[in-house]
Design an enzyme around this catalytic site. Structure first.
Site, PDB file in Angstrom:
ATOM      1  N   GLY A  10      19.078  30.433  -0.245  1.00 38.63           N
ATOM      2  CA  GLY A  10      20.308  31.511  -0.474  1.00 38.63           C
ATOM      3  C   GLY A  10      21.469  31.799  -0.720  1.00 38.63           C
ATOM      4  N   MET A  88      12.823  31.619   7.075  1.00 26.74           N
ATOM      5  CA  MET A  88      11.323  32.420   7.431  1.00 26.74           C
ATOM      6  C   MET A  88      10.718  32.383   8.637  1.00 26.74           C
ATOM      7  SD  MET A  88      11.240  34.720   4.847  1.00 26.74           S
ATOM      8  CE  MET A  88      11.279  35.309   3.410  1.00 26.74           C
ATOM      9  N   LEU A  91      12.265  33.509  15.322  1.00 25.46           N
ATOM     10  CA  LEU A  91      13.047  33.203  16.501  1.00 25.46           C
ATOM     11  C   LEU A  91      12.150  34.375  18.305  1.00 25.46           C
ATOM     12  CD1 LEU A  91      16.682  33.126  15.000  1.00 25.46           C
ATOM     13  CD2 LEU A  91      14.981  31.841  15.500  1.00 25.46           C
ATOM     14  N   ASN A 105      20.293  40.419  11.073  1.00 25.34           N
ATOM     15  CA  ASN A 105      19.075  39.857   9.542  1.00 25.34           C
ATOM     16  C   ASN A 105      19.388  40.259   9.044  1.00 25.34           C
ATOM     17  OD1 ASN A 105      16.575  38.076   8.665  1.00 25.34           O
ATOM     18  ND2 ASN A 105      15.597  40.089   9.770  1.00 25.34           N
ATOM     19  N   HIS A 107      16.541  42.535   5.015  1.00 25.28           N
ATOM     20  CA  HIS A 107      15.214  42.590   5.161  1.00 25.28           C
ATOM     21  C   HIS A 107      15.617  43.450   3.841  1.00 25.28           C
ATOM     22  CE1 HIS A 107      10.988  42.854   5.820  1.00 25.28           C
ATOM     23  NE2 HIS A 107      11.164  44.085   5.406  1.00 25.28           N
TER      24      HIS A 107
HETATM   25  C1  GAR Z   1      16.753  38.182   0.520  1.00 24.62           C
HETATM   26  O1  GAR Z   1      16.282  39.330  -0.018  1.00 24.62           O
HETATM   27  C2  GAR Z   1      15.858  38.762   1.936  1.00 24.62           C
HETATM   28  O2  GAR Z   1      16.241  39.889   2.755  1.00 24.62           O
HETATM   29  C3  GAR Z   1      14.723  37.926   2.068  1.00 24.62           C
HETATM   30  O3  GAR Z   1      14.243  36.940   1.792  1.00 24.62           O
HETATM   31  C4  GAR Z   1      15.610  36.659   0.863  1.00 24.62           C
HETATM   32  C5  GAR Z   1      15.751  35.422   0.693  1.00 24.62           C
HETATM   33  O4  GAR Z   1      16.793  35.528  -0.198  1.00 24.62           O
HETATM   34  N1  GAR Z   1      14.048  37.842   3.789  1.00 24.62           N
HETATM   35  C6  GAR Z   1      12.914  38.570   4.432  1.00 24.62           C
HETATM   36  O5  GAR Z   1      12.149  39.190   3.547  1.00 24.62           O
HETATM   37  C7  GAR Z   1      13.064  38.427   5.682  1.00 24.62           C
HETATM   38  N2  GAR Z   1      11.924  39.225   6.065  1.00 24.62           N
HETATM   39  P1  GAR Z   1      17.958  34.153  -0.721  1.00 24.62           P
HETATM   40  O6  GAR Z   1      17.350  33.440  -0.346  1.00 24.62           O
HETATM   41  O7  GAR Z   1      18.449  34.008  -1.824  1.00 24.62           O
HETATM   42  O8  GAR Z   1      19.166  34.374  -0.075  1.00 24.62           O
END
Ligand code: GAR
Length: 200
Positions: A10, A88, A91, A105, A107
């Site tokens: 988060g 993760m 949807l 979103n 990424h």
């Molecule tokens: C982030 O780096 C986001 O870009 C990635 O998960 C991480 C969450 O970090 N998302 C993906 O890979 C989606 N395909 P956080 O929980 O510290 O914000």
């Protein structure tokens, strides 16, 4: 009102919460949802006095039922924009069509390169020289919707997944609040695959 959906640490949620507190984002974060009981995002939200729920997908007979429960929580809280921040789960059209054009979103790659759950690891394994961050609108396909903002992050020869991820995170924490602000201020329009900026 914004909702943020997370599965883990988060840190992007934290960046959004701070941006909303400091009025860099013109709305309140009113709802945080996680699909993981231990997600640190729950504590971060509660520290900011934000309503936070662990909604367990296993307690629903089908994915559509789970998503209908998420929609209901959003409706009850007057959510106008849903921000996925490390959520993760993919949807389905049940949720996406309900909030069409109102789901973002983030990424950790320059889409369409390296979609999926391990983008940073995949970019390193591929030998890419540049990684990056993409903020995009969510459509029915994974990591696919119209791109709102992107920023490149160079890969150094000695980078590990950890060192690269920490530089990517810094960019994410700056880019996501900026993207949310643009949407909430009505400065973007979706035109097919393109996101066009108005009044900037
Ligand atoms: C982030 O780096 C986001 O870009 C990635 O998960 C991480 C969450 O970090 N998302 C993906 O890979 C989606 N395909 P956080 O929980 O510290 O914000």
């Amino acid at each position: 009102m914004i909702a943020v959906f997370c599965s883990g640490q988060g840190t992007n949620l934290q960046a959004i919460l701070e941006a909303a507190r400091d009025k860099r984002v013109p709305a309140r974060v009113g709802l945080v949802i996680t699909d993981q009981a231990r997600a640190k995002a729950l504590q971060r939200a509660r520290r900011f006095g934000v309503e936070a729920h662990f909604v367990n997908p296993r307690q629903f007979p089908a994915k559509a039922d789970y998503e209908r429960a998420l929609i209901k929580l959003c409706q009850v809280n007057g959510v106008v924009l849903v921000c996925l921040a490390g959520f993760m789960r993919v949807l389905s059209p049940v949720f996406v069509s309900h909030f069409s054009g109102r789901i973002l979103n983030i990424h950790p790659a320059l889409l369409p390169a390296f979609p999926g759950a391990h983008a940073v690891r995949d970019a390193l394994a591929w030998g890419a020289k540049v990684a990056g961050v993409t903020v995009h609108f969510v459509d029915e396909k994974v990591d696919h919707g119209p791109i709102l903002l992107q920023e490149a992050v160079p890969i150094a020869s000695g980078d590990t997944e950890g060192s690269l991820f920490s530089r990517i995170h810094k960019v994410e924490h700056r880019l996501y609040p900026k993207a949310i602000r643009l949407v909430l201020e009505g400065k973007v329009r979706i035109r097919g695959r393109r996101v066009v900026f108005t009044g900037r």
